[in-house]
Design an enzyme around this catalytic site. Structure first.
Site, PDB file in Angstrom:
ATOM      1  N   ASN A  13      -2.456   2.847   0.174  1.00 39.32           N
ATOM      2  CA  ASN A  13      -3.256   2.550  -1.016  1.00 39.32           C
ATOM      3  C   ASN A  13      -3.987   1.237  -0.736  1.00 39.32           C
ATOM      4  OD1 ASN A  13      -4.255   1.885  -3.512  1.00 39.32           O
ATOM      5  ND2 ASN A  13      -2.263   1.584  -4.495  1.00 39.32           N
ATOM      6  N   HIS A  99      -1.128   4.735 -11.297  1.00 44.31           N
ATOM      7  CA  HIS A  99      -0.553   3.589 -10.596  1.00 44.31           C
ATOM      8  C   HIS A  99      -0.237   2.493 -11.622  1.00 44.31           C
ATOM      9  CE1 HIS A  99      -0.273   0.014  -8.095  1.00 44.31           C
ATOM     10  NE2 HIS A  99       0.033   0.829  -7.102  1.00 44.31           N
ATOM     11  N   GLU A 101      -0.739  -0.559 -11.671  1.00 41.27           N
ATOM     12  CA  GLU A 101      -1.849  -1.492 -11.937  1.00 41.27           C
ATOM     13  C   GLU A 101      -2.846  -0.865 -12.914  1.00 41.27           C
ATOM     14  OE1 GLU A 101      -2.773  -2.291  -7.809  1.00 41.27           O
ATOM     15  OE2 GLU A 101      -0.824  -3.289  -7.651  1.00 41.27           O
ATOM     16  N   GLU A 171       7.503   3.788  -8.055  1.00 36.30           N
ATOM     17  CA  GLU A 171       7.162   2.423  -7.662  1.00 36.30           C
ATOM     18  C   GLU A 171       7.679   1.439  -8.701  1.00 36.30           C
ATOM     19  OE1 GLU A 171       3.557   2.355  -4.842  1.00 36.30           O
ATOM     20  OE2 GLU A 171       2.785   2.476  -6.862  1.00 36.30           O
ATOM     21  N   GLY A 177       3.901  -5.474  -4.132  1.00 31.79           N
ATOM     22  CA  GLY A 177       3.192  -6.665  -3.679  1.00 31.79           C
ATOM     23  C   GLY A 177       4.018  -7.938  -3.728  1.00 31.79           C
ATOM     24  N   SER A 216       6.452  -2.760  -1.542  1.00 28.34           N
ATOM     25  CA  SER A 216       6.802  -3.598  -0.386  1.00 28.34           C
ATOM     26  C   SER A 216       7.408  -2.802   0.780  1.00 28.34           C
ATOM     27  CB  SER A 216       7.727  -4.738  -0.813  1.00 28.34           C
ATOM     28  OG  SER A 216       7.069  -5.568  -1.761  1.00 28.34           O
TER      29      SER A 216
HETATM   30  P1  PGA Z   1       2.770  -2.834  -1.842  1.00 19.83           P
HETATM   31  O1  PGA Z   1       2.004  -1.907  -2.912  1.00 19.83           O
HETATM   32  O2  PGA Z   1       3.170  -1.932  -0.698  1.00 19.83           O
HETATM   33  O3  PGA Z   1       1.769  -3.879  -1.436  1.00 19.83           O
HETATM   34  O4  PGA Z   1       3.966  -3.400  -2.538  1.00 19.83           O
HETATM   35  C1  PGA Z   1       2.434  -0.602  -3.187  1.00 19.83           C
HETATM   36  C2  PGA Z   1       1.524   0.055  -4.193  1.00 19.83           C
HETATM   37  O5  PGA Z   1       1.046  -0.629  -5.105  1.00 19.83           O
HETATM   38  O6  PGA Z   1       1.253   1.271  -4.120  1.00 19.83           O
END
Ligand code: PGA
Length: 255
Positions: A13, A99, A101, A171, A177, A216
């Site tokens: 992603n 997602h 976000e 997730e 992140g 992560s």
């Molecule tokens: P990350 O993000 O691997 O940077 O933690 C995962 C995601 O948001 O799909």
């Protein structure tokens, strides 16, 4: 079907990173690395929407390209949006839906996520539907409740005969992140819950659904997560930006 017969599926992603040039270069490098996986792991990648055409061209039919979002309507007064039809005409295969976000920053919720999953399936594309609890929800013992609600909203939009077209991504928001991935045991606990909800809805077809873990994931922690019976792949942000790293994750995801 057992966990080990579900081929590991890793999706990068790219969020709001990589312009056209970097997208083309990284996709070409991914394609060049595919033969080494010997069909024992699958990879897809989700670039910025304006780079989807470049990505599809660079992938040359060898690597499926994913969009990071879509609107559920086919057309209408929705300034700034795009439809499944628009993604289809670009040659996109997968669409990430819901997602965290998008849920936190762009008002996606269980209702719009379900509508988007339905629109993606109706349009003949493949949804990767995301769910997961925040840190405070986990601390307050609400993980099971939150994940169950999010999953049930998604499953209400999917027919049992469509099970093999659905990918889910668990997730935990606190792991995205942050460099703080869920432990293999924490991931499996939620993945097992998701599998049980899938069984209620899909019966034996629940076994064909790929459940990715995200948050992560890196080349050096993916194998331990993948050793769990219901962890079938990964949705990867930061560590997917370099093709080498995403290829290493796919390689290490092979069981
Ligand atoms: P990350 O993000 O691997 O940077 O933690 C995962 C995601 O948001 O799909």
């Amino acid at each position: 079907m057992s966990a080990h017969s579900r081929i590991p599926f890793v999706c990068g992603n790219w969020k709001l990173h990589h312009g056209r040039e970097a997208t083309g270069a990284q996709v070409r490098e991914l394609v060049a690395g595919l033969p080494a996986l010997r069909d024992r792991a699958r990879i897809a990648v989700a670039p910025v929407v304006t780079c989807l055409a470049v990505a599809v061209e660079a992938a040359a039919g060898k690597l499926p390209i994913a969009a990071q979002n879509v609107h559920f309507a086919e057309k209408g007064a929705f300034t700034g949006e795009w439809s499944v039809g628009h993604l289809k005409e670009l040659g996109v295969s997968y669409v990430i839906v819901g997602h965290s976000e998008r849920r936190a920053l762009f008002a996606d919720n269980d209702e719009t996520v379900a509508k988007k999953v339905r629109a993606v399936l109706d349009g003949g594309l493949l949804p990767i539907a995301c769910i997961g609890e925040t840190e405070s929800q986990r601390e307050n013992g609400k993980t099971k409740h939150v994940v169950t609600e999010e999953i049930e909203a998604i499953l209400a939009a999917v027919r049992p005969d469509e099970a093999d077209r659905l990918t889910l991504a668990y997730e935990p928001v606190w792991a995205i992140g942050t460099g703080k991935n869920a432990s293999a045991q924490q991931a499996q606990e939620v993945h097992a819950l998701i599998r049980s909800l899938l069984k209620k809805h899909f019966g034996t077809k629940a076994e064909v659904v790929c459940i990715q873990y995200g948050g992560s994931v890196k080349p050096d922690n993916v194998a331990i997560l993948m050793a769990e019976p219901d962890v079938d792949g990964a949705l990867v942000g930061g560590a997917s930006l370099e093709a080498k790293s995403l290829l290493a994750i796919a390689q290490n995801a092979i069981r």
